[in-house]
Scaffold this active site. Structure first.
Site, PDB file in Angstrom:
ATOM      1  N   THR A   1       0.824  -1.215   0.000  1.00 52.22           N
ATOM      2  CA  THR A   1       0.000   0.000   0.000  1.00 52.22           C
ATOM      3  C   THR A   1       0.853   1.258   0.000  1.00 52.22           C
ATOM      4  OG1 THR A   1      -1.795  -1.089   1.173  1.00 52.22           O
ATOM      5  CG2 THR A   1      -1.711   1.296   1.349  1.00 52.22           C
TER       6      THR A   1
ATOM      7  N   ASP B   1       0.099  -6.802   4.648  1.00 51.93           N
ATOM      8  CA  ASP B   1      -0.695  -8.025   4.857  1.00 51.93           C
ATOM      9  C   ASP B   1       0.147  -9.246   5.216  1.00 51.93           C
ATOM     10  OD1 ASP B   1      -2.967  -6.591   4.473  1.00 51.93           O
ATOM     11  OD2 ASP B   1      -3.259  -7.192   2.384  1.00 51.93           O
TER      12      ASP B   1
HETATM   13  N1  ASP Z   1      -2.715  -5.395   0.403  1.00 50.07           N
HETATM   14  C1  ASP Z   1      -1.625  -4.544   0.845  1.00 50.07           C
HETATM   15  C2  ASP Z   1      -0.350  -5.367   0.849  1.00 50.07           C
HETATM   16  O1  ASP Z   1      -0.150  -6.126   1.762  1.00 50.07           O
HETATM   17  C3  ASP Z   1      -1.914  -3.991   2.200  1.00 50.07           C
HETATM   18  C4  ASP Z   1      -0.893  -3.029   2.735  1.00 50.07           C
HETATM   19  O2  ASP Z   1       0.214  -2.879   2.273  1.00 50.07           O
HETATM   20  O3  ASP Z   1      -1.229  -2.341   3.745  1.00 50.07           O
HETATM   21  O4  ASP Z   1       0.431  -5.261  -0.060  1.00 50.07           O
END
Ligand code: ASP
Length: 333
Positions: A12, A86
Site C-alpha cells: 500500500t 498483509d
Molecule cells: N494489500 C496490501 C499489501 O499487503 C496492504 C498493505 O500494504 O497495507 O500489499
C-alpha cells in the site's frame, strides 16, 4: 553519515488508486522523495527487486530479499525493506531466520495508506525506519510501524485499517520512536557475538491446519504425501480432539513413523501453548513427540519450520533448530 539501502517491494505504501483498486505503482526512488529530511542523518541508495501487493509475496521472495541483503551487506550500515502490511509479519519472521546474528539492522516497514496521500502514515513510518536503521544500537531484523520497533519474529498484524496495525506478541517492543528520538526497551546489541549467518533454503512443504470443533482427523492423511511438516492450530494451550473415532491420533502415527515434524500451535494470540496441562495435549508430547509453538507467533512458527526443514531432513536436527531461540522468538521452553 550512515549509508542505508532502501529496498522497495510494493504494498500500500507504494500504491496508487486505479479503477481496479489499489496497486503498487510508486518506485523506490519516488518513495524516498517523500522523506527529504532523511538526508539530514543518512544517505540512501535504492533498489526495487519486485513490486507486489504482499498477498502475492511467497517464500521465493523471502529468499530473494535475503540474498539481496547478503550481496550488499558489506556496503551498507543498514537496510530498509518497504513491504505490504498483509504478509509483512511473515516476511520479517522469515528474514529473521534467513539472516541471523546480524549486527546491522534490517528494518521492514510499510503503511496503511499510500505515500502520496495528504493524510497518511507512510511518510512517518518510512522516516522512522530510516532513522532506526541509521542508529548505532539498532541490529537484527525488525518491523518499524506506528512509532514502534518490533522484533521481526514477534510482529502480528492485528488491525486491518488503523495506523497502529502491528503488535509485538508475547514480547516487549524493542524500542519506540517519538519524532527524532529513539527510546530502546531492549538494547542487547553487545550480547550477541555469534557470527553472522545467511541461509539459502526454505522448505515450502509446510501445511497449517486450523481446527474447528468437529474437524475430521482423517484430513491429516490427505495432507501426508504432499507435506514434510505440519502445524496444527488448535484451541487454548493445545490438544487434539478425540470424537470417539481416534481419527487424529491414528493419523498422527503416520507422521511420527515417517519422522515428519508436527507442531502444536494455538488459535489464541497471547500467552502461547502448553501441551503439558491437559490430557488432550499431554499424550501428544509424551507419545508423539509433537513440537510446540510455546510463545512464538504463528508467523514465526510457519517460517521457522520452513527454515528448519530447509536446513536438514534429519528429524532431530529439525527439532533442535525449531526449539532454538532466534531473534527473540522464543522465551518459554
Ligand atoms: N494489500 C496490501 C499489501 O499487503 C496492504 C498493505 O500494504 O497495507 O500489499
Amino acid at each position: 553519515m550512515k549509508k542505508i539501502l532502501l529496498i522497495a517491494t510494493g504494498g500500500t505504501i507504494a500504491s496508487k488508486y486505479t479503477p481496479d483498486g489499489l496497486s503498487p505503482q510508486i518506485d523506490a526512488q519516488e518513495l524516498l522523495s517523500y522523506v527529504p529530511s532523511a538526508s539530514e542523518f543518512c544517505t540512501v541508495d535504492t533498489l526495487q527487486p519486485f513490486s507486489l501487493d504482499s498477498t502475492n509475496v511467497s517464500p521465493g521472495h523471502w529468499l530473494e530479499l535475503a540474498r539481496l541483503i547478503e550481496s550488499k551487506y558489506e556496503y551498507y550500515d543498514g537496510f530498509v525493506v518497504c513491504h505490504g502490511t498483509d504478509t509483512m509479519a511473515y516476511t520479517a519472521a522469515a528474514l529473521s531466520y534467513l539472516i541471523q546474528n546480524n549486527r546491522r539492522p534490517v528494518v521492514v516497514t510499510g503503511a496503511q495508506k499510500p505515500v502520496d496521500l495528504a493524510i497518511t502514515d507512510a511518510r512517518s513510518n518510512l522516516l522512522d525506519s530510516l532513522r532506526f536503521a541509521s542508529h548505532e544500537r539498532a541490529h537484527g531484523v525488525s518491523i518499524v510501524f506506528g512509532g514502534k520497533v518490533i522484533a521481526g519474529t514477534r510482529a502480528k498484524k492485528e488491525f486491518t485499517k488503523s495506523y497502529n496495525a502491528f503488535s509485538s506478541i508475547n514480547y516487549p517492543d524493542i524500542a519506540v520512536i517519538h519524532d527524532d528520538r529513539i527510546i530502546f526497551y531492549i538494547d542487547d546489541k553487545d550480547q550477541n557475538t555469534r557470527p553472522l549467518v545467511f541461509s539459502h533454503s526454505l522448505n515450502q512443504k509446510v501445511f497449517l491446519l486450523k481446527l474447528i470443533p468437529g474437524t475430521d482427523g482423517t484430513i491429516l492423511n490427505s495432507l501426508f504425501d504432499a507435506y514434510d511438516g505440519l502445524i496444527l492450530e488448535s484451541f487454548g494451550v493445545g490438544g487434539l480432539p478425540n470424537y470417539g473415532d481416534n481419527s487424529f491420533l491414528r493419523a498422527m502415527d503416520r507422521w511420527l513413523i515417517a519422522k515428519k515434524p508436527v507442531v502444536m500451535a494455538t488459535q489464541v494470540t497471547h500467552e502461547g501453548s502448553d501441551l503439558s496441562v491437559y490430557q488432550v495435549g499431554k499424550i501428544l508430547k509424551d507419545r508423539y513427540s509433537v513440537l510446540e509453538s510455546y510463545d512464538m507467533t504463528l508467523e514465526a512458527c510457519v517460517t521457522k519450520l520452513m527454515w528448519a526443514l530447509g536446513q536438514s531432513r534429519d528429524i532431530s536436527s529439525v527439532r533442535e533448530l525449531f526449539c532454538r531461540t532466534v531473534n527473540h522468538d522464543l522465551l518459554f521452553i
